[in-house]
Design a protein around this motif. Sequence first.
Motif, mmCIF file in Angstrom:
data_model
loop_
_atom_site.group_PDB
_atom_site.id
_atom_site.type_symbol
_atom_site.label_atom_id
_atom_site.label_comp_id
_atom_site.label_asym_id
_atom_site.label_seq_id
_atom_site.Cartn_x
_atom_site.Cartn_y
_atom_site.Cartn_z
ATOM 1 N N ARG A 1 0.817 -1.216 0.000
ATOM 2 C CA ARG A 1 0.000 0.000 0.000
ATOM 3 C C ARG A 1 0.851 1.267 0.000
ATOM 4 N NH1 ARG A 1 -4.051 -2.344 4.672
ATOM 5 N NH2 ARG A 1 -4.804 -4.127 3.441
ATOM 6 N N TYR A 2 1.859 1.291 0.835
ATOM 7 C CA TYR A 2 2.724 2.472 0.911
ATOM 8 C C TYR A 2 3.541 2.659 -0.366
ATOM 9 C CZ TYR A 2 6.498 5.484 2.701
ATOM 10 O OH TYR A 2 7.418 6.485 2.885
ATOM 11 N N PRO A 3 4.274 1.644 -0.851
ATOM 12 C CA PRO A 3 5.045 1.860 -2.089
ATOM 13 C C PRO A 3 4.176 2.160 -3.303
ATOM 14 C CG PRO A 3 5.204 -0.431 -1.361
ATOM 15 C CD PRO A 3 4.593 0.330 -0.243
ATOM 16 N N MET A 4 2.964 1.594 -3.386
ATOM 17 C CA MET A 4 2.096 1.897 -4.525
ATOM 18 C C MET A 4 1.646 3.358 -4.496
ATOM 19 S SD MET A 4 1.761 -0.627 -6.648
ATOM 20 C CE MET A 4 3.530 -0.856 -6.354
ATOM 21 N N ALA A 5 1.370 3.870 -3.303
ATOM 22 C CA ALA A 5 0.996 5.288 -3.189
ATOM 23 C C ALA A 5 2.160 6.182 -3.609
ATOM 24 C CB ALA A 5 0.569 5.597 -1.755
ATOM 25 N N LEU A 6 3.376 5.794 -3.246
ATOM 26 C CA LEU A 6 4.548 6.574 -3.642
ATOM 27 C C LEU A 6 4.774 6.494 -5.151
ATOM 28 C CD1 LEU A 6 7.124 5.788 -0.801
ATOM 29 C CD2 LEU A 6 5.546 7.703 -1.004
ATOM 30 N N CYS A 7 4.542 5.324 -5.725
ATOM 31 C CA CYS A 7 4.682 5.183 -7.180
ATOM 32 C C CYS A 7 3.695 6.096 -7.903
ATOM 33 C CB CYS A 7 4.449 3.732 -7.599
ATOM 34 S SG CYS A 7 5.757 2.589 -7.108
ATOM 35 N N GLU A 8 2.481 6.167 -7.386
ATOM 36 C CA GLU A 8 1.483 7.043 -8.004
ATOM 37 C C GLU A 8 1.908 8.504 -7.896
ATOM 38 O OE1 GLU A 8 -3.325 8.011 -7.828
ATOM 39 O OE2 GLU A 8 -2.423 6.578 -6.427
ATOM 40 N N LEU A 9 2.412 8.890 -6.736
ATOM 41 C CA LEU A 9 2.884 10.260 -6.549
ATOM 42 C C LEU A 9 4.029 10.567 -7.504
ATOM 43 C CD1 LEU A 9 2.924 12.930 -4.953
ATOM 44 C CD2 LEU A 9 4.434 11.830 -3.301
ATOM 45 N N LEU A 10 4.949 9.636 -7.630
ATOM 46 C CA LEU A 10 6.125 9.835 -8.479
ATOM 47 C C LEU A 10 5.744 9.923 -9.953
ATOM 48 C CD1 LEU A 10 9.310 9.810 -8.683
ATOM 49 C CD2 LEU A 10 9.084 7.351 -9.074
ATOM 50 N N MET A 11 4.842 9.055 -10.399
ATOM 51 C CA MET A 11 4.603 8.899 -11.828
ATOM 52 C C MET A 11 3.454 9.749 -12.358
ATOM 53 S SD MET A 11 5.300 4.809 -12.072
ATOM 54 C CE MET A 11 5.915 4.840 -13.748
ATOM 55 N N LEU A 12 2.561 10.185 -11.486
ATOM 56 C CA LEU A 12 1.425 10.970 -11.958
ATOM 57 C C LEU A 12 1.490 12.430 -11.538
ATOM 58 C CD1 LEU A 12 -1.630 8.565 -11.505
ATOM 59 C CD2 LEU A 12 -0.099 8.822 -13.456
ATOM 60 N N ARG A 13 2.105 12.720 -10.411
ATOM 61 C CA ARG A 13 2.119 14.101 -9.915
ATOM 62 C C ARG A 13 3.256 14.914 -10.513
ATOM 63 N NH1 ARG A 13 -2.584 14.990 -6.615
ATOM 64 N NH2 ARG A 13 -3.119 12.979 -5.730
ATOM 65 N N PHE A 14 4.409 14.279 -10.695
ATOM 66 C CA PHE A 14 5.565 15.011 -11.200
ATOM 67 C C PHE A 14 5.544 15.004 -12.726
ATOM 68 C CE2 PHE A 14 8.207 13.652 -7.249
ATOM 69 C CZ PHE A 14 7.349 14.379 -6.456
ATOM 70 N N SER A 15 5.720 16.171 -13.321
ATOM 71 C CA SER A 15 5.772 16.247 -14.776
ATOM 72 C C SER A 15 7.171 15.868 -15.250
ATOM 73 C CB SER A 15 5.437 17.665 -15.238
ATOM 74 O OG SER A 15 6.448 18.570 -14.819
ATOM 75 N N PRO A 16 7.321 15.454 -16.524
ATOM 76 C CA PRO A 16 8.651 15.099 -17.026
ATOM 77 C C PRO A 16 9.657 16.234 -16.892
ATOM 78 C CG PRO A 16 6.946 14.346 -18.535
ATOM 79 C CD PRO A 16 6.259 15.190 -17.507
ATOM 80 N N ALA A 17 9.177 17.480 -17.009
ATOM 81 C CA ALA A 17 10.094 18.619 -16.896
ATOM 82 C C ALA A 17 10.519 18.870 -15.455
ATOM 83 C CB ALA A 17 9.432 19.874 -17.464
#
Length: 368
Positions: free
Chosen positions: A161-177
């Motif tokens: 649960r914790y690593p999946m939430a972090l993966c979502e934050l990393l991959m959806l919240r941060f833009s490529p730039a």
Amino acid sequence: MKSIPIANLYYMLCYAWGILPPLGARRTSFDDFSSPAEIIGSEICRMSTAIVKRHLAVSFVSDLERTRRPRGKINFTQSVRESGYKRKILVCSSPSTSIDTLPNRILKAALALLARQESLNAMIRKDAFALEQRLSSVSTITADRSAFTRLSNLILPKTYRYPMALCELLMLRFSPADGDGSSWFDELYRDEARMRRVFEGFLRGFLQEHMPHAKVGARRFQMADLQVRHGDSGLIPHLNMDVVLEFAQNKSIVIDAKFTANQISSHHGTNKIRSEHFYQIFSYVCNVKATQPSRDVSGLVLYPDVGELEALDFSVCGSNFSFRPIDLSKDWRSIHDGIIDIVHQLESMPSPTGNASNGGTAFPISLA
């Protein structure tokens, strides 16, 4: 307003979003990392290491096999269709396990992103690459929003649960730039409306985690003894309380979270706490007391420390009130201990009598 270190803002988000790591796997310091992506990346790698070693999620699949030695379940329809019986070959299906699951695919995608992000700490990239290689039998996917939507429909193992939430934050919240995530965190910090929600959610999540002896949650009350003589009762707003702690000893604390730098009002050179802040917490406390007369109800207003307000404790109309700043720029242990200490002080504070003083004042106030 004092600047909030990235690590502290990260902790606040974890509590607000309910994505705390398991109790025995919590890191005590992020001093070695300079960006949000490094903090998140280090946590993904740390939790992934434990998952890969012991807790990889598996799914059960059915493998079809053409064999002369039947095992598992014989698929007679397929066997006849292929005329395998003439060659003494049967089509059998047998159950097996596979680590090629959606959570593992998302984890691999996040590790691949970290391994190729040149702005990150070299050790994080190295660890991410090594972990990605250990998931070589897992399919490679693009972890987009649809993948996380499908993930939300699954019952995840607790370790995921914790690593999946972090993966979502990393991959959806941060833009490529925004490779290191700083822009996203800076934008969040500058948005006072969003930070108010984060601050409120953080306090609620923090107290739920660290006050196990109390019932903690937001509360929505209708005005006590409300009687509408004419008109639509729906026009009268409810009382939406940020956090209410209910203790077993017939004691409650109503907490109002105020993430604002405007904590003091000045009139003709005289400083006072903002009247609307006091009237709001006062109405909350009075309403709870009216609906639960047997309980000792106190009010607490918490602010981020901006250097304007010092601790203020007083009692009025039979209830204790406290206005306290929290210095969110300090190290996290100080913040952690400070919040718990404030709540414990108010919890242990004796109930005022609430009776009029000797002078006959109808609205008695005493400073603690």
